[in-house]
Design a protein around this motif. Structure first.
Motif, PDB file in Angstrom:
ATOM      1  N   LEU A 161     -16.128  69.511  16.367  1.00 49.07           N
ATOM      2  CA  LEU A 161     -16.247  68.267  15.592  1.00 49.07           C
ATOM      3  C   LEU A 161     -14.874  67.633  15.365  1.00 49.07           C
ATOM      4  CD1 LEU A 161     -17.980  66.304  13.928  1.00 49.07           C
ATOM      5  CD2 LEU A 161     -17.662  67.841  11.965  1.00 49.07           C
ATOM      6  N   LEU A 162     -13.889  68.445  14.969  1.00 50.31           N
ATOM      7  CA  LEU A 162     -12.538  67.919  14.732  1.00 50.31           C
ATOM      8  C   LEU A 162     -11.901  67.416  16.026  1.00 50.31           C
ATOM      9  CD1 LEU A 162     -11.082  70.455  12.123  1.00 50.31           C
ATOM     10  CD2 LEU A 162     -11.975  68.144  11.728  1.00 50.31           C
ATOM     11  N   CYS A 163     -12.239  68.038  17.148  1.00 45.06           N
ATOM     12  CA  CYS A 163     -11.735  67.531  18.433  1.00 45.06           C
ATOM     13  C   CYS A 163     -12.189  66.090  18.656  1.00 45.06           C
ATOM     14  CB  CYS A 163     -12.224  68.413  19.585  1.00 45.06           C
ATOM     15  SG  CYS A 163     -11.350  69.978  19.775  1.00 45.06           S
ATOM     16  N   GLY A 164     -13.454  65.848  18.384  1.00 39.62           N
ATOM     17  CA  GLY A 164     -13.973  64.494  18.583  1.00 39.62           C
ATOM     18  C   GLY A 164     -13.448  63.490  17.584  1.00 39.62           C
TER      19      GLY A 164
ATOM     20  N   GLY B  58     -18.155  66.883  31.295  1.00 35.83           N
ATOM     21  CA  GLY B  58     -17.117  66.235  30.499  1.00 35.83           C
ATOM     22  C   GLY B  58     -16.613  64.965  31.151  1.00 35.83           C
ATOM     23  N   GLY B  59     -16.470  64.995  32.475  1.00 31.99           N
ATOM     24  CA  GLY B  59     -16.008  63.809  33.177  1.00 31.99           C
ATOM     25  C   GLY B  59     -17.012  62.668  33.114  1.00 31.99           C
ATOM     26  N   LEU B  60     -18.304  62.997  33.274  1.00 26.39           N
ATOM     27  CA  LEU B  60     -19.331  61.956  33.225  1.00 26.39           C
ATOM     28  C   LEU B  60     -19.403  61.311  31.842  1.00 26.39           C
ATOM     29  CD1 LEU B  60     -22.233  63.663  35.250  1.00 26.39           C
ATOM     30  CD2 LEU B  60     -20.823  61.714  35.968  1.00 26.39           C
TER      31      LEU B  60
ATOM     32  N   ARG C  90     -13.912  61.304  23.403  1.00 34.45           N
ATOM     33  CA  ARG C  90     -14.327  61.880  22.121  1.00 34.45           C
ATOM     34  C   ARG C  90     -15.790  62.331  22.139  1.00 34.45           C
ATOM     35  NH1 ARG C  90     -10.375  60.818  18.435  1.00 34.45           N
ATOM     36  NH2 ARG C  90      -8.882  59.175  19.028  1.00 34.45           N
ATOM     37  N   TRP C  91     -16.621  61.587  22.841  1.00 32.88           N
ATOM     38  CA  TRP C  91     -18.034  61.942  22.885  1.00 32.88           C
ATOM     39  C   TRP C  91     -18.300  63.169  23.741  1.00 32.88           C
ATOM     40  CZ3 TRP C  91     -21.685  60.518  19.685  1.00 32.88           C
ATOM     41  CH2 TRP C  91     -21.484  59.359  18.933  1.00 32.88           C
ATOM     42  N   ALA C  92     -17.336  63.560  24.590  1.00 32.17           N
ATOM     43  CA  ALA C  92     -17.483  64.824  25.313  1.00 32.17           C
ATOM     44  C   ALA C  92     -17.545  65.997  24.336  1.00 32.17           C
ATOM     45  CB  ALA C  92     -16.325  65.006  26.295  1.00 32.17           C
ATOM     46  N   PHE C  93     -16.960  65.814  23.146  1.00 34.80           N
ATOM     47  CA  PHE C  93     -17.038  66.827  22.088  1.00 34.80           C
ATOM     48  C   PHE C  93     -18.195  66.557  21.142  1.00 34.80           C
ATOM     49  CE2 PHE C  93     -12.531  66.748  23.291  1.00 34.80           C
ATOM     50  CZ  PHE C  93     -12.297  68.083  23.542  1.00 34.80           C
ATOM     51  N   LEU C  94     -18.311  65.326  20.652  1.00 34.70           N
ATOM     52  CA  LEU C  94     -19.296  65.019  19.616  1.00 34.70           C
ATOM     53  C   LEU C  94     -20.729  65.205  20.101  1.00 34.70           C
ATOM     54  CD1 LEU C  94     -17.636  61.820  18.073  1.00 34.70           C
ATOM     55  CD2 LEU C  94     -17.588  64.165  17.189  1.00 34.70           C
ATOM     56  N   ILE C  95     -20.949  65.035  21.399  1.00 34.63           N
ATOM     57  CA  ILE C  95     -22.311  65.139  21.910  1.00 34.63           C
ATOM     58  C   ILE C  95     -22.839  66.567  21.840  1.00 34.63           C
ATOM     59  CG2 ILE C  95     -21.846  65.652  24.359  1.00 34.63           C
ATOM     60  CD1 ILE C  95     -23.860  63.420  25.046  1.00 34.63           C
TER      61      ILE C  95
ATOM     62  N   PRO D 219     -25.397  68.307  18.101  1.00 31.26           N
ATOM     63  CA  PRO D 219     -26.825  68.621  17.904  1.00 31.26           C
ATOM     64  C   PRO D 219     -27.212  70.012  18.416  1.00 31.26           C
ATOM     65  CG  PRO D 219     -26.560  66.374  18.700  1.00 31.26           C
ATOM     66  CD  PRO D 219     -25.213  67.007  18.786  1.00 31.26           C
ATOM     67  N   LEU D 220     -26.592  70.447  19.493  1.00 29.10           N
ATOM     68  CA  LEU D 220     -26.901  71.776  20.019  1.00 29.10           C
ATOM     69  C   LEU D 220     -26.372  72.872  19.098  1.00 29.10           C
ATOM     70  CD1 LEU D 220     -26.311  71.323  23.861  1.00 29.10           C
ATOM     71  CD2 LEU D 220     -28.488  71.469  22.625  1.00 29.10           C
ATOM     72  N   PHE D 221     -25.226  72.659  18.473  1.00 28.81           N
ATOM     73  CA  PHE D 221     -24.744  73.613  17.474  1.00 28.81           C
ATOM     74  C   PHE D 221     -25.735  73.715  16.315  1.00 28.81           C
ATOM     75  CE2 PHE D 221     -20.470  73.133  19.400  1.00 28.81           C
ATOM     76  CZ  PHE D 221     -20.110  74.462  19.450  1.00 28.81           C
ATOM     77  N   CYS D 222     -26.248  72.590  15.862  1.00 34.67           N
ATOM     78  CA  CYS D 222     -27.236  72.601  14.779  1.00 34.67           C
ATOM     79  C   CYS D 222     -28.514  73.310  15.217  1.00 34.67           C
ATOM     80  CB  CYS D 222     -27.554  71.166  14.347  1.00 34.67           C
ATOM     81  SG  CYS D 222     -26.160  70.285  13.609  1.00 34.67           S
TER      82      CYS D 222
END
Length: 591
Positions: free
Chosen positions: A133-136, A197-199, A207-212, A215-218
């Motif tokens: 989360l902090l990465c994003g 990650g590239g796509l 940033r969305w490569a991390f934030l996306i 939901p899977l963590f949850c």
């Protein structure tokens, strides 16, 4: 209403022993137990819910596991370094993750005994999710590097707790196949991290490569919260909740973890300053970093032997033949594997002159072969109940792969270029699966410690070999400022004039082959360490992997089968745990 007991009823109820599907091991009937259930007594649906939760987290932990620089992650990291305009510090995004993984992963073997499986897994999931989360949300590179460090604290823990939970829920013979499936998710994470990650970066931004992933963590947290409630014989029914927070915190080896992190971190700084930046031995930064690395290494040893109540690196484990063998083998295997994985894409980018994306895709066959190798090893152990033979046969594959890669040429054909790495992933997967599959929680933590050190060591040592060799080769062939620019930026090679480019290609070729030779030596030494004929005594006991020998009514157990009393490796993890935790609170593992 229950009938009154008669004189024919036993005074004490018979203890029911069940298998992984909740069946009585003597009658074969479905058993129902009141109260907290053990790991072998939970329903199959609950077990599958646990597996879905921990494997989702394991997949996420591997998505960004082995990313060091833009040669490995050609789309995401350049976008990050370009936004912050600090491409010279981008390598710390991968190094910080590896450093945290190496330092904190071994703690989770202890935390599983202190906090319980659920508590330890939740802790790992918290740090991994918070880091991602902090990465994003990072607004500068320093925050991003710190966030990667947090993600590394949790990422390694997710792998360790997943292995321990699977070891709880399945007998030795069955868990190999289950852990093989787990390795498929790890391989998918390793292989798909770069392309996905590239796509996402091209579509929505880095940033969305991390934030996306959030939901899977949850999703993982919900599944494990609902289903991961079994108890082990080591812990009380509340999985350690009866202990006060103060008592739990006292049992964590802070001194050992901190001193190991400082020792490894200082060593990385030394290798980077001396070989990546080319600073002389007399430079104060080189002297201080080397001195601190040696000093903290000594502090770590002293803390583990004399101070820590439950040390990260239990000295008693190293006195035992099998744990010591597992640790050394894991270190050498990971050193070989990471040396090749971190530098093979550079071969195709600088020597063959392919684009960065194609160069990174050459690692995909390795990820796929790792998944296949883990499944194969698990299936063989499940069918035959043995594991030494496949270790000896397929344990030679990494050395063969390293030799193939060492023989690569710029004009090597399609099959050689793309599939020389396949035996590396397949062989290493078989070795790691058979070496760690039958260990207890603390033993798994020990193996993960040596794997982490091997991963960091593989990157650091191979980088030192490569950079020192490349500097010497470039100085022999190229003079002027171009030499330094070529050494610092692999992408610069393709932009050079043809005559200078040929010289740079040859310099990279010689330097990379020195790394591949080092990897081949490590693979061969790892095989020799495991070779039983080396001392004319079996170093790796070849045992039937059934958790208990079973006998039908009226039959005696097979005399050739291993009994629980002969070797604690044939016991279930919860039974072995009772040997691990003596009453005085300090571990004295026996395997």
């Amino acid at each position: 209403m229950a009938s009154k007991p008669s004189e024919r009823d036993p005074l004490l109820p018979r203890r029911v022993s069940g298998d992984e599907d909740g069946h009585d091991s003597e009658t074969g009937k479905k058993t129902v137990k009141k109260g907290p259930l053990g790991p072998l007594e939970i329903p199959r649906s609950t077990r599958y819910g646990i597996l879905a939760g921990i494997w989702t987290a394991t997949f996420l932990s591997k998505l960004w596991f082995q990313r060091r620089h833009d040669d490995q992650h050609p789309l995401v990291l350049p976008s990050i370094s370009s936004e912050f305009n600090k491409s010279n510090q981008a390598s710390w995004l991968g190094t910080s993750y590896l450093l945290a993984t190496c330092t904190f992963t071994p703690l989770y073997g202890r935390l599983c005994n202190v906090l319980g499986r659920k508590g330890a897994n939740r802790a790992a999931l918290f740090f991994a999710g918070l880091g991602v989360l902090l990465c994003g949300l990072s607004t500068n590179l320093e925050t991003l590097i710190f966030a990667r460090f947090l993600a590394g604290i949790g990422g390694g823990g997710l792998t360790t707790t997943s292995s321990i939970i699977v070891s709880d829920m399945y007998s030795l013979r069955k868990r190999g196949l289950t852990q093989g499936v787990q390795s498929v998710f790890q391989g998918l994470g390793l292989g798909l991290g770069g392309p996905l990650g590239g796509l996402v970066t091209d579509w929505l931004g880095w940033r969305w490569a991390f934030l996306i992933q959030m939901p899977l963590f949850c999703f993982s947290y919900i599944l494990t919260s609902i289903n991961l409630n079994y108890v082990t014989e080591l812990l009380n029914p509340e999985q350690g909740k009866g202990k006060s927070a103060k008592e739990i915190l006292k049992r964590i080896d802070y001194g050992g973890s901190a001193s190991m992190m400082m020792a490894v971190g200082s060593c990385l700084l030394f290798l980077s300053a001396k070989y990546n930046e080319g600073l002389p031995w007399s430079d104060p930064f080189v002297i201080v970093s080397a001195t601190l690395s040696a000093l903290f290494a000594v502090v770590f040893i002293v803390v583990e032997i004399f101070v820590a109540p439950e040390p990260v690196l239990a000295p008693t484990l190293l006195k035992l033949r099998i744990p010591a063998l597992v640790g050394v083998s894991c270190f050498l295997v990971e050193t070989c594997s990471f040396s090749i994985m971190y530098f093979l894409p550079m071969w195709f980018q600088t020597v063959v002159l392919t684009n960065a994306s194609t160069a990174g895709l050459h690692l995909m066959p390795n990820s796929l072969s790792m998944s296949v190798g883990s499944l194969f090893a698990g299936w063989i152990m499940h069918v035959t109940g043995r594991y030494k033979t496949i270790n000896l046969i397929f344990g030679m594959f990494p050395f063969i792969a390293a030799c193939f890669i060492y023989q690569l040429q710029p004009d090597s054909g399609f099959w050689v270029s793309w599939f020389s790495i396949v035996p590396l992933g397949f062989g290493n997967a078989v070795v790691l699966q058979t070496m760690i599959n039958n260990q207890m929680p603390v033993g798994i933590g020990l193996g993960q410690l040596f794997r982490g050190v091997g991963q960091v060591g593989g990157v650091a040592i191979s980088s030192a070999i490569f950079q020192s060799k490349l500097e010497a080769e470039l100085q022999k062939r190229i003079t002027g400022p171009d030499s330094q620019a070529i050494r610092q930026n692999a992408r610069y090679v393709a932009t050079l004039p043809p005559d200078i480019r040929a010289l740079a290609q040859e310099s990279y070729k010689v330097s990379l082959k020195s790394v591949f030779f080092f990897a081949a030596v490590m693979a061969l030494v790892a095989y020799i360490v495991r070779l039983p004929e080396l001392t004319n005594t079996p170093q790796i006991p070849d045992k039937h992997l059934d958790s208990r020998p079973r006998a039908d009514k009226g039959q005696q157990p097979d005399k050739n089968s291993d009994s629980d009393s002969q070797d604690t490796q044939t016991q279930s993890p919860s039974e072995t745990a009772k040997v691990v935790e003596p009453s005085n609170g300090r571990s004295s593992p026996t395997m």
